[in-house]
Design an enzyme around this catalytic site. Structure first.
Site, PDB file in Angstrom:
ATOM      1  N   HIS A   1       0.727  -1.134  -0.102  1.00 32.96           N
ATOM      2  CA  HIS A   1      -0.079  -0.072   0.014  1.00 32.96           C
ATOM      3  C   HIS A   1       0.780   1.346  -0.119  1.00 32.96           C
ATOM      4  CE1 HIS A   1      -2.757   2.895   1.731  1.00 32.96           C
ATOM      5  NE2 HIS A   1      -3.772   2.094   1.445  1.00 32.96           N
TER       6      HIS A   1
ATOM      7  N   ASP B   1       3.619  -4.116   7.935  1.00 33.73           N
ATOM      8  CA  ASP B   1       2.319  -3.414   7.916  1.00 33.73           C
ATOM      9  C   ASP B   1       1.362  -4.434   7.964  1.00 33.73           C
ATOM     10  OD1 ASP B   1      -0.076  -2.407   6.948  1.00 33.73           O
ATOM     11  OD2 ASP B   1       0.805  -1.598   5.016  1.00 33.73           O
TER      12      ASP B   1
HETATM   13  C1  LIG Z   1      -2.247  -2.749   3.761  1.00 33.51           C
HETATM   14  C2  LIG Z   1      -2.319  -1.406   4.249  1.00 33.51           C
HETATM   15  N1  LIG Z   1      -1.676  -0.472   4.943  1.00 33.51           N
HETATM   16  C3  LIG Z   1      -1.877   0.536   5.212  1.00 33.51           C
HETATM   17  C4  LIG Z   1      -3.022   1.246   5.086  1.00 33.51           C
HETATM   18  C5  LIG Z   1      -3.072   2.655   5.675  1.00 33.51           C
HETATM   19  O1  LIG Z   1      -4.079   2.579   6.596  1.00 33.51           O
HETATM   20  P1  LIG Z   1      -4.641   4.137   7.151  1.00 33.51           P
HETATM   21  O2  LIG Z   1      -5.090   4.664   5.985  1.00 33.51           O
HETATM   22  O3  LIG Z   1      -5.509   3.774   8.146  1.00 33.51           O
HETATM   23  O4  LIG Z   1      -3.342   4.768   7.771  1.00 33.51           O
HETATM   24  C6  LIG Z   1      -3.860   0.472   4.561  1.00 33.51           C
HETATM   25  C7  LIG Z   1      -5.543   1.269   4.182  1.00 33.51           C
HETATM   26  O5  LIG Z   1      -6.189   0.655   3.349  1.00 33.51           O
HETATM   27  C8  LIG Z   1      -3.858  -0.746   4.006  1.00 33.51           C
HETATM   28  O6  LIG Z   1      -4.817  -1.577   3.560  1.00 33.51           O
END
Ligand SMILES: Cc1ncc(COP(=O)(O)O)c(C=O)c1O
Length: 409
Positions: free
Chosen positions: A122, A199
């Site tokens: 992401h 993550d």
């Molecule tokens: C795999 C992954 N990492 C990080 C995030 C980021 O999360 P946030 O927007 O709550 O910081 C997401 C959000 O969709 C995600 O799916």
């Protein structure tokens, strides 16, 4: 224990309709719905316990502090951190990852060092490392995917070297749903003396996490993807690593003594929580974790897999639909697909007209979509309150698409 078969009743949002149809929520990878217990914990906090934390002598401040710190203990237990002090509260998973890149990265990354990310990441676990590498003249390397869209572990081993300082990897892709073999990946990184940041945004509310057994160095996630409120993120870090890191944001509440021209910082984790934090939402987050515990992570994982398989079978039965993963891979919870001749935004719009909420677009993973050679995808994602009936409603919406676009199924 809570039973999954009538859990929907505990989520007031499912009492409403969308476009005259009962809401079917299949966008859980974006954010999850909130049970009544979490909503009332939030309201209770503001109604009965609201005060600022850590600095008050009065009873209300002590109650607020107790609730805030109790959640830290609950989170530590939930992911099996050794001590609650290894849990830092942030605003979201994105901020947790930025915290590590900006503090640990500032101290430990220099010219010529290498950071490895995976092709699944992401943007939250990619952009902070791009920026760090640019600033420090370090190199960013990417673990490619196999033809089955799993991480290519043989290629990963070749990327690891004496120059590797950090490996940043998702526990579960928010686009493909695949789950890398973290234990193996972490062992290999540690053998090269590199650290690993995981993550956990997509995995932590869906299956058991044991940070000690994994032996990861950092683990980041957001409360809102696991029934909790928005505005709360978690960073787990091994105590000795956190202790060695400089503060991220600076100001009130993270200091012990402030002189006119210099300051002394508090111990971890409070050193990383400058200013008034999101007290009420952190307090209410505890109810979300207790709810997950009452259902049981093993039941949630099994339920996710059953729904995923049913949805996969439903989609794969249509030659017009291309599911981007096979049912032989590690994917679960998240199901990406495309329909020849129909833009994913049109798919999501027609699903919505039937009351079915799904996500379409790039899902904050643009490089991954480029690798997959698709301009965008439609994505269903499941959670504990979804049912087989929800998949039947999705099938109905799919048939409507075929009709509108005059596609022979
Ligand atoms: C795999 C992954 N990492 C990080 C995030 C980021 O999360 P946030 O927007 O709550 O910081 C997401 C959000 O969709 C995600 O799916």
């Amino acid at each position: 224990m809570k039973r999954l078969d009538d859990i929907k009743k505990e989520f007031p949002i499912f009492e409403r309709t969308i476009n005259g149809k009962p809401l079917v929520y299949l966008d859980n990878a974006s954010t999850t719905q909130k049970p009544r217990g979490v909503i009332s914990a939030l309201s209770d906090f503001y109604s009965l316990h609201n005060a600022n934390i850590h600095r008050g002598i009065h009873a209300l401040s002590e109650e607020a502090t107790e609730r805030y710190e109790q959640t830290r203990k609950t989170v530590a237990r939930f992911i099996n951190a050794e001590v609650p002090e290894e849990i830092v509260f942030t605003r979201n998973c994105t901020e947790s990852i930025n915290l590590v890149a900006r503090t640990w990265g500032e101290m430990h990354i220099g010219r010529g060092d290498e950071i490895i990310v995976s092709a699944l990441e992401h943007h939250a676990n990619l952009v902070p490392w791009q920026v760090l590498c640019m600033q420090k003249k370090a190199k960013l390397l990417v673990i490619p995917l196999t033809s089955e869209h799993e991480l290519d572990m043989a290629a990963y081993e070749k990327l690891l070297s004496k120059k590797t300082r950090m490996v940043c990897v998702t526990a579960q892709s928010n686009v493909l749903g695949v789950c890398p073999d973290l234990k193996d990946l972490i062992k290999k990184a540690h053998a090269r003396k590199a650290l690993v940041l995981v993550d956990g945004a997509q995995s932590v509310g869906h299956r058991r996490t044991n940070v000690q057994a994994l032996d990861c160095d950092f683990f980041a996630f957001s409360a809102h993807k696991m029934l909790g409120p928005t505005g709360v993120g978690v960073l787990f870090g091994k105590y000795e690593l956190l202790e060695d890191m400089p503060p991220f944001l600076v100001g009130g509440d993270m200091v012990t003594t402030v002189e006119q021209y210099r300051s002394f910082y508090r111990e971890v984790p409070w050193r990383f929580e400058a200013g008034t934090p999101n007290i009420a939402d952190v307090a209410a987050f505890r109810s979300a974790i207790e709810f997950l515990d009452e259902v049981g992570l093993d039941s949630i994982e099994a339920h996710d897999r059953e729904l995923w398989q049913a949805a996969f079978t439903m989609l794969a039965a249509n030659p017009r639909v291309r599911v981007l993963v096979s049912d032989a891979c590690s994917a679960t919870s998240v199901l990406p697909f495309v329909i020849e001749g129909v833009h994913p935004h049109d798919i999501a719009t027609i699903f919505d007209s039937e009351g079915v909420a799904i996500r379409s677009g790039l899902h904050c993973a643009e490089p991954l979509h480029r690798r997959l050679c698709v301009p965008a995808t439609a994505r269903m994602s499941f959670y504990l309150y979804n049912t087989f009936q929800d998949i039947e409603m999705a099938e109905k919406a799919l048939k409507k698409i075929f009709k509108i676009f005059s596609l022979t199924p």
